[in-house]
Scaffold this motif. Structure first.
Motif, short mmCIF file in Angstrom:
data_model
loop_
_atom_site.label_atom_id
_atom_site.label_comp_id
_atom_site.label_asym_id
_atom_site.label_seq_id
_atom_site.Cartn_x
_atom_site.Cartn_y
_atom_site.Cartn_z
N PRO A 31 3.08 8.98 -14.19
CA PRO A 31 2.10 8.06 -13.60
C PRO A 31 1.81 8.41 -12.14
N ALA A 32 0.70 7.91 -11.64
CA ALA A 32 0.37 8.06 -10.22
C ALA A 32 1.52 7.51 -9.40
N ALA A 33 1.95 8.27 -8.40
CA ALA A 33 3.13 7.88 -7.64
C ALA A 33 3.04 8.41 -6.21
N VAL A 34 3.84 7.81 -5.35
CA VAL A 34 4.02 8.32 -3.98
C VAL A 34 5.52 8.40 -3.71
N THR A 35 5.89 9.26 -2.77
CA THR A 35 7.29 9.41 -2.38
C THR A 35 7.42 9.11 -0.90
N THR A 37 3.34 3.92 5.61
CA THR A 37 3.23 2.79 4.67
C THR A 37 2.78 3.32 3.30
N ILE A 38 2.91 2.45 2.29
CA ILE A 38 2.48 2.83 0.94
C ILE A 38 0.99 3.17 0.94
N LYS A 39 0.21 2.37 1.65
CA LYS A 39 -1.23 2.65 1.73
C LYS A 39 -1.48 4.01 2.36
N GLU A 40 -0.77 4.32 3.41
CA GLU A 40 -0.94 5.62 4.08
C GLU A 40 -0.49 6.76 3.17
N LEU A 41 0.57 6.54 2.42
CA LEU A 41 1.06 7.58 1.50
C LEU A 41 0.02 7.87 0.40
N ILE A 42 -0.63 6.79 -0.08
CA ILE A 42 -1.69 6.98 -1.10
C ILE A 42 -2.83 7.80 -0.51
N ASP A 43 -3.22 7.49 0.72
CA ASP A 43 -4.30 8.24 1.38
C ASP A 43 -3.91 9.71 1.54
N ILE A 44 -2.65 9.96 1.87
CA ILE A 44 -2.19 11.35 2.03
C ILE A 44 -2.25 12.09 0.70
N VAL A 45 -1.78 11.43 -0.37
CA VAL A 45 -1.83 12.06 -1.70
C VAL A 45 -3.27 12.37 -2.09
N ASN A 46 -4.19 11.45 -1.79
CA ASN A 46 -5.60 11.63 -2.16
C ASN A 46 -6.29 12.74 -1.37
N PHE A 100 -3.16 -3.43 -11.30
CA PHE A 100 -1.89 -2.91 -11.81
C PHE A 100 -0.98 -2.50 -10.65
N THR A 101 -1.60 -1.82 -9.67
CA THR A 101 -0.83 -1.39 -8.50
C THR A 101 -0.25 -2.59 -7.76
N MET A 102 -1.07 -3.60 -7.53
CA MET A 102 -0.63 -4.77 -6.78
C MET A 102 0.46 -5.54 -7.54
N ASP A 103 0.37 -5.57 -8.87
CA ASP A 103 1.41 -6.24 -9.67
C ASP A 103 2.74 -5.52 -9.53
N ILE A 104 2.69 -4.18 -9.57
CA ILE A 104 3.91 -3.40 -9.42
C ILE A 104 4.55 -3.66 -8.06
N LEU A 105 3.73 -3.67 -7.02
CA LEU A 105 4.25 -3.93 -5.68
C LEU A 105 4.85 -5.33 -5.58
N LYS A 106 4.17 -6.30 -6.19
CA LYS A 106 4.63 -7.68 -6.11
C LYS A 106 6.00 -7.84 -6.78
N LYS A 107 6.19 -7.17 -7.92
CA LYS A 107 7.46 -7.27 -8.63
C LYS A 107 8.62 -6.70 -7.82
N ARG A 108 8.30 -5.78 -6.91
CA ARG A 108 9.34 -5.16 -6.10
C ARG A 108 9.39 -5.73 -4.69
N ASP A 109 8.63 -6.82 -4.50
CA ASP A 109 8.55 -7.47 -3.18
C ASP A 109 8.04 -6.51 -2.12
N TYR A 110 7.11 -5.64 -2.52
CA TYR A 110 6.47 -4.69 -1.59
C TYR A 110 5.04 -5.14 -1.32
N THR A 111 4.48 -4.66 -0.23
CA THR A 111 3.05 -4.76 0.03
C THR A 111 2.55 -3.36 0.37
N LEU A 112 1.25 -3.25 0.57
CA LEU A 112 0.68 -1.95 0.93
C LEU A 112 1.17 -1.49 2.30
N GLU A 113 1.68 -2.41 3.11
CA GLU A 113 2.16 -2.06 4.44
C GLU A 113 3.64 -1.71 4.46
#
Length: 875
Positions: free
Chosen positions: A319-323, A329-338, A359-372
């Motif tokens: 699946p689409a992923a970042v490391t 931040t997660i948002k910045e990592l997505i921008d870097i991957v793109n 789907f992305t926001m649900d995954i983050l919510k389950k892990r208590d993460y945000t885009l920041e």
């Protein structure tokens, strides 16, 4: 500048016989005709700043930077717009490279021609390129990125998906023709009875029962489980009570997914608590009333592709992923991957850009993460619940590592379900080990599996998975084509087309043919009207009952959109005469000849083009053709024919009263023209020429001479078989002949026939065509003045830009230039003109009606004949 017209070609055309997808824009430069680029201050600097990639355009210089050199030296804006249009499409992921800019006969007006991938994108590009050029001229800012993004959106909306597109591309490589049947993914491969269809990656050979089973995940699971295929434990559920019952039995983690879902829609994986389980149930019920709840199998997500029940490819999907790196931040990592150059919009590149969605926001919510949230260094975060490439996932080819036991299992699964194109989803630690040994399981079996992960994997070897699909549909030695005969020329096309179709039908073929009168399948009229363009040709080639096509190809359709087919087996060019000149940029008879030659230019090298050796323009076409050539001539002593046959060539001539085939030094007499009804006992010379052409078209298709002879003898001209072509009605005291002759060449051919006719008076009902040049209308009047004793001038149904008075004046001018005392009667409406001629006919008169609405005129004359016959019976 002003765009006067835009046309899109989608087949061999006037501009190119090999580049079929062309935009042809008629552009009036207006005042820019006097301002080449070197007279516009700063133009070169502005265009190179806005579109620096234009540096790669070599232009006529033949080197990188060649186009910019032309701009610096001074070139006209039509040429600039051509290059802007090409580069704009390239920047939007549609790399095309063919362009031409040519003057028309009008000062400052040009044809700007460039290739396209999708027609709507091409049209948008034409308008945008003009706007960009205007902005560069005026020195104002222009938002180029907005155009690029719009073109990307059009491209994704219009084009075939990567899977269907790969099948079509493989077909094209094998010279298998295709027709797109709708705006989506339904495509016809092959023609007529040889056609096969694909929709996405479902083929016409695919069992509908198998597709139904694959879409029913529970049924699929039951069949596989009964065949000892490892599948996850689980059950169909409908509500929360069912959900609790299954969880009590199999425990967490679980997966919920709709019974008849696809592409991961509504699926939720790795559910580990009741709250998430209820949410997963609701997500699945959006797509299906029934939901599968099964044990979540840990491992890696693999897709195996089986085509024609043979293993073809396998891919590991992630699946689409970042490391995390501990910094971004997660948002910045997505921008870097793109920013990876392999990622793009939609399907334009190997990878799709990752989008942040629900789907992305649900995954983050389950892990208590945000885009920041800043991920720790080395922490991998999956951003989607499924590994689809269309949502940003990646694929690694593992085809060469799949264990033979797993290959056997997958081929067996395809047989169990009955899918000839089958995608199998497997969860396992490693496909190089039998999955039964490591606790893996088959999760799903997919009809219409995506090919993209195999065609363009992120890592590993690309696999041409479309190749086995085409091998399955068209095994070696199986043709996708039916014979096609194309007929072009100025006059005689329809009669020749009908005669060839008649011969073909007599040979036992189910023939489809197009004419000026309509489209016919086995002599059944399917479409009425002028059906000589690409749409009508495709109508015939789409018909699954047709095994032979004879297609009349007129100037208008070729200029409007090109041919409706890419190649043909035989082409016939009857003649080229001055008609329609001045229309569509065709202002000389030489240009008209080039239009008429288009069907001949796409004859297969092993096929034949049949040319009229008595017509200089037609004869000279042979110099530019790459197929075999056969000539026909009314002159048995033609030096052109003698030379051709002395070199072993093939020809047909009117010889000693016979239709005769010349094969090298041998003569093969087919039949006397007096035995062929179409020639009117040899009096209709132009129909003898049509018979020669049709005879050759049949002969080069290996039809037997005795069969050709019989077909010629049984083709009886009549309103049914040849409507509007020398249809004779013999009244008690006079004769009426109705013919479509609408130009000087055609009228003079009728005149030759009338020269052999005995009549007390020869009356012609004629009309001028409004969209012809003045000299053409005058010439028609001159021909009428030479042929007829009396002339009735009527008007066509459509005046096409002229006034009635203007047309009548020009025709009369032509008539009076021959004979200033010629009797002329003006009756503007055709029905009234016909009634007048019949009611005032003297004994032994011969009346010729040249009609533009043949069915109506035929019906009127037949009714008049029926009234006379009825009156005689009453007596």
């Amino acid at each position: 500048m002003k765009i006067l017209d835009i046309k899109t070609m989608n087949g061999p055309n006037y501009w190119s016989s090999i580049r079929h997808k062309l935009v042809v824009m008629l552009l009036d430069l207006q005042e820019m005709e006097e301002r080449p680029t070197n007279t516009i201050p700063g133009f070169l600097e502005r265009i190179s700043a806005l579109m620096p990639s234009l540096y790669e355009h070599r232009c006529s210089e033949g080197v990188a930077g060649g186009f910019f050199s032309r701009v610096k030296e001074g070139t006209w804006m039509g040429h600039v717009i051509e290059h802007i249009a090409l580069e704009l499409q390239t920047l939007a992921g549609m790399d095309t490279g063919f362009g031409r800019t040519r003057e028309t006969g009008d000062k400052g007006v040009y044809h700007v021609v460039f290739s396209y991938h999708e027609a709507k994108a091409g049209i948008y590009t034409a308008h945008a390129a003009v706007k960009i050029a205007e902005a560069l001229i005026d020195g104002v800012e222009y938002d180029l990125q907005a155009d690029i993004q719009k073109l990307r959106e059009i491209r994704e909306d219009e084009r075939l998906g990567p899977s269907t597109g790969s099948i079509v591309d493989e077909a094209i490589k094998r010279k298998i023709p295709y027709i797109r049947l709708n705006r989506r993914s339904l495509v016809q491969l092959g023609y007529g009875v040889k056609q096969k269809r694909v929709q996405a990656t479902i083929a016409s050979t695919t069992s509908s029962i198998a597709v139904e089973i694959a879409c029913d995940k529970e049924e699929t699971k039951n069949l596989l489980e009964a065949s000892e295929i490892p599948v996850p434990r689980g059950k169909i559920i409908y509500d929360e009570d069912d959900l609790q019952s299954v969880i009590d039995k199999i425990g967490y983690p679980i997966v919920t997914k709709p019974v008849d879902g696809n592409h991961g829609k509504g699926a939720t994986t790795n559910i580990r608590n009741w709250e998430d389980a209820v949410a997963g149930l609701k997500a699945a019920k959006v797509y299906s009333r029934a939901v599968i709840c099964e044990k979540y199998i840990t491992g890696r997500d693999y897709r195996v592709l089986v085509v024609n029940y043979k293993f073809v490819a396998a891919a590991l999907r992630t699946p689409a992923a970042v490391t995390g790196d501990g910094l971004h931040t997660i948002k910045e990592l997505i921008d870097i991957v793109n920013q990876d150059p392999r990622r793009g919009y939609g399907h334009e590149k190997v990878l799709t850009a990752i989008k942040i969605d629900d789907f992305t926001m649900d995954i983050l919510k389950k892990r208590d993460y945000t885009l920041e949230t800043i991920l720790e260094a080395g922490e991998e975060l999956w951003l989607k619940p499924t590994a689809n490439l269309s949502t940003g996932g990646t694929a690694t080819d593992v085809t060469d590592y799949v264990h033979p036991s797993n290959i056997f299992m997958c081929e067996r699964i395809a047989r169990i379900i009955g899918l000839d194109i089958c995608g199998i989803d497997i969860m396992a630690a490693d496909l190089s080990i039998p999955i039964k040994e490591i606790g893996g399981a088959v999760l799903e079996v997919n009809a219409a599996p995506g090919f993209r992960m195999h065609l363009d994997p992120t890592e590993g070897i690309p696999r041409n998975v479309a190749e086995p699909v085409i091998d399955m549909l068209y095994p070696p030695g199986v043709s996708a084509r039916i014979p096609i005969v194309a007929v072009s020329g100025t006059n005689g096309k329809t009669t020749t087309t009908r005669l060839i179709a008649h011969i073909v039908k007599q040979m036992g073929y189910k023939v489809g043919y197009t004419t000026t009168d309509g489209v016919y399948i086995q002599n059944q009229l399917m479409m009425e009207g002028d059906c000589t363009g690409p749409v009508s040709a495709e109508f015939v080639l789409r018909d699954p009952t047709v095994d032979y096509a004879v297609l009349e190809c007129a100037r208008g359709g070729i200029l409007r959109a090109g041919l409706g087919f890419h190649n043909c087996d035989v082409a016939v060019v009857t003649n080229v005469a001055e008609d329609h000149l001045g229309l569509g940029g065709i202002d000389t008879i030489e240009k008209l000849a080039k239009v008429k030659m288009v069907p001949a230019s796409v004859v297969f090298p092993t096929g034949y083009t049949i040319l009229n050796a008595d017509d200089d323009l037609v004869y000279n076409m042979h110099k530019d053709l790459k197929c075999k050539i056969a000539f026909f001539s009314l002159n048995e002593h033609s030096e052109r024919i003698k030379k051709h046959c002395s070199e072993g060539g093939l020809a047909a001539v009117y010889e000693n009263g016979y239709i005769t085939i010349l094969k090298g030094g041998w003569k093969i007499r087919i039949d006397k023209v007096t035995n062929i009804p179409l020639t009117f006992s040899g009096m209709a010379e132009f129909n003898i020429a049509n018979c020669l052409a049709a005879t050759l078209a049949a002969y080069v298709q290996d039809f037997k001479t005795e069969d050709i002879r019989l077909a010629l003898q049984t083709f009886v001209p009549s309103p049914a078989l040849t409507p509007g072509r020398m249809n004779m009605f013999r009244f008690r005291n006079f004769t009426v002949m109705l013919d479509y002759a609408h130009n000087t060449h055609g009228l003079r051919a009728i005149g030759k026939f009338l020269h052999t006719v005995e009549a007390s008076v020869k009356v012609g009902i004629i009309a001028g065509v409004g969209d012809r040049r003045d000299e053409d209308i005058i010439s028609l009047g001159q021909a009428a003045g030479e042929i007829f004793d009396e002339i009735i001038i009527r008007q066509d149904k459509h005046l096409r830009g002229r006034t009635e008075e203007n047309i009548i004046e020009l025709i009369s001018k032509g008539i009076y230039s021959v004979d200033a005392t010629k009797k002329i009667t003006v009756i503007k409406k055709e029905p009234e003109a016909i009634d007048y001629a019949i009611k005032n006919a003297i004994r032994d008169a011969f009346i010729v009606v040249t009609s533009d609405v043949v069915p109506d005129a035929l019906e009127q004359v037949k009714e008049a004949k029926a009234r006379e016959d009825g009156a005689l019976l009453e007596r």
